[in-house]
Design an enzyme around this catalytic site. Structure first.
Site, short mmCIF file in Angstrom:
data_model
loop_
_atom_site.label_atom_id
_atom_site.label_comp_id
_atom_site.label_asym_id
_atom_site.label_seq_id
_atom_site.Cartn_x
_atom_site.Cartn_y
_atom_site.Cartn_z
N ASP A 152 -2.12 10.62 -4.82
CA ASP A 152 -2.85 11.64 -5.58
C ASP A 152 -3.56 12.64 -4.68
O ASP A 152 -3.78 12.40 -3.50
CB ASP A 152 -3.91 10.97 -6.46
N GLU B 149 0.85 -1.20 0.00
CA GLU B 149 0.00 0.00 0.00
C GLU B 149 0.88 1.25 0.00
O GLU B 149 2.04 1.21 0.43
CB GLU B 149 -0.92 -0.07 1.23
N ASP B 150 0.33 2.36 -0.47
CA ASP B 150 1.12 3.59 -0.54
C ASP B 150 1.35 4.21 0.85
O ASP B 150 2.46 4.54 1.21
CB ASP B 150 0.45 4.61 -1.49
N LYS C 270 1.84 7.59 8.50
CA LYS C 270 1.57 8.80 9.30
C LYS C 270 1.07 8.34 10.67
O LYS C 270 -0.14 8.33 10.91
CB LYS C 270 0.45 9.62 8.65
N PHE D 60 -0.29 16.73 3.81
CA PHE D 60 -0.86 16.02 2.66
C PHE D 60 0.20 15.88 1.59
O PHE D 60 0.70 16.87 1.07
CB PHE D 60 -2.11 16.71 2.12
N VAL D 61 0.55 14.64 1.28
CA VAL D 61 1.64 14.39 0.32
C VAL D 61 1.10 13.79 -0.98
O VAL D 61 0.10 13.08 -0.97
CB VAL D 61 2.72 13.47 0.94
N ASP E 250 -2.65 5.85 7.08
CA ASP E 250 -3.02 7.12 7.70
C ASP E 250 -3.82 6.80 8.97
O ASP E 250 -3.22 6.51 10.00
CB ASP E 250 -3.84 7.90 6.65
P1 IMP Z 1 -6.50 5.24 6.00
O1 IMP Z 1 -7.65 4.28 5.98
O2 IMP Z 1 -6.87 6.53 6.69
O3 IMP Z 1 -5.23 4.66 6.57
O4 IMP Z 1 -6.33 5.65 4.51
C1 IMP Z 1 -5.24 5.48 3.78
C2 IMP Z 1 -5.54 6.01 2.38
O5 IMP Z 1 -5.80 7.42 2.42
C3 IMP Z 1 -4.35 5.84 1.50
O6 IMP Z 1 -4.39 4.63 0.80
C4 IMP Z 1 -4.43 7.04 0.60
O7 IMP Z 1 -5.23 6.73 -0.52
C5 IMP Z 1 -5.13 8.08 1.39
N1 IMP Z 1 -4.20 9.08 1.98
C6 IMP Z 1 -3.93 9.28 3.27
N2 IMP Z 1 -3.05 10.28 3.45
C7 IMP Z 1 -2.74 10.70 2.21
C8 IMP Z 1 -1.85 11.73 1.71
O8 IMP Z 1 -1.15 12.45 2.45
N3 IMP Z 1 -1.80 11.88 0.37
C9 IMP Z 1 -2.53 11.11 -0.49
N4 IMP Z 1 -3.37 10.14 -0.08
C10 IMP Z 1 -3.46 9.94 1.27
MG MG Z 2 -4.98 4.52 -1.30
#
Ligand code: IMP
Ligand code: MG
Length: 186
Positions: free
Chosen positions: A164, A104-105, A136, A157-158, A108
């Site tokens: 994206d 995964e990228d 993060k 926000f990156v 968060d």
């Molecule tokens: P989570 O369920 O909050 O952990 O969501 C993670 C998803 O949110 C990632 O797969 C990204 O698609 C998106 N995301 C979270 N932070 C960023 C950011 O800083 N830049 C771009 N996408 C983000």
């Molecule tokens: Mg994603």
């Protein structure tokens, strides 16, 4: 030198350069190669954010492996009970008995990967681990950490290298912090 001035004008600063990313991805690939040697792992790319990371990471994996692709989105908590993940594109093959490596990228809140690993866990894989390029940790809402993490990043926000904003910036080769006025304008 490519001219990406339109895109680059929206970047506040470069957080991770192409060189830094490539060096760290190589290290991660070497580590995974040692830990999954002889296991024929199934690397699962979470579309679309992980696409460049997945491509670079798997090319640093030195033993037999297979690839599959998945696209997901988390349900809005207000719509559906907490803990659901919506599958937009499922894996092509069963994971039963396989060593699954989810790529995964960014992690968060952690909700997406928490829900996804629970879902894949019901399909009886031999093991399941999470590889994230970015983490993060300050934003976590559930008890989960990546098993392998490229870089811990601040709460900004990156974009770039697959990540994206509103579908844009995935093609930047580095990871940058987006200027606030970009998301206020749109
Ligand atoms: P989570 O369920 O909050 O952990 O969501 C993670 C998803 O949110 C990632 O797969 C990204 O698609 C998106 N995301 C979270 N932070 C960023 C950011 O800083 N830049 C771009 N996408 C983000
Ligand atoms: Mg994603």
């Amino acid at each position: 030198m490519l001219n990406r001035m339109g895109l680059e004008n929206d970047i506040k600063y470069v957080l991770l350069s192409e060189k830094q990313i490539a060096a760290r991805v190589k290290e991660m690939g070497e580590q995974l190669s040692r830990e999954y040697a002889g296991k024929n792992p199934l690397f699962v790319c979470i579309l679309r954010g992980a696409v460049h990371f997945f491509s670079d990471l798997t090319r640093c994996f030195t033993d037999y492996m297979e690839m599959d692709f998945m696209a997901i989105s988390s349900y809005d908590d207000k719509m559906v009970s907490h803990g659901m993940v919506k599958i937009k594109k499922d894996l092509d093959a069963p994971v039963e008995g396989r060593h699954v490596v989810v790529v995964e990228d960014i992690m968060d809140s952690g909700n997406t990967l928490n829900n996804l690993t629970r879902l894949l866990g019901t399909r009886n894989p031999a093991s399941i681990k999470i590889v994230c390029l970015l983490d993060k940790p300050s934003r976590r809402e559930c008890e989960i950490t990546p098993d392998y993490c490229g870089f811990a990043v601040p709460d900004e926000f990156v974009v770039g290298y697959g990540l994206d904003y509103a579908g844009a910036y995935r093609n930047l080769p580095y990871i940058g912090v987006l200027k606030e006025e970009v998301y206020k304008e749109k």
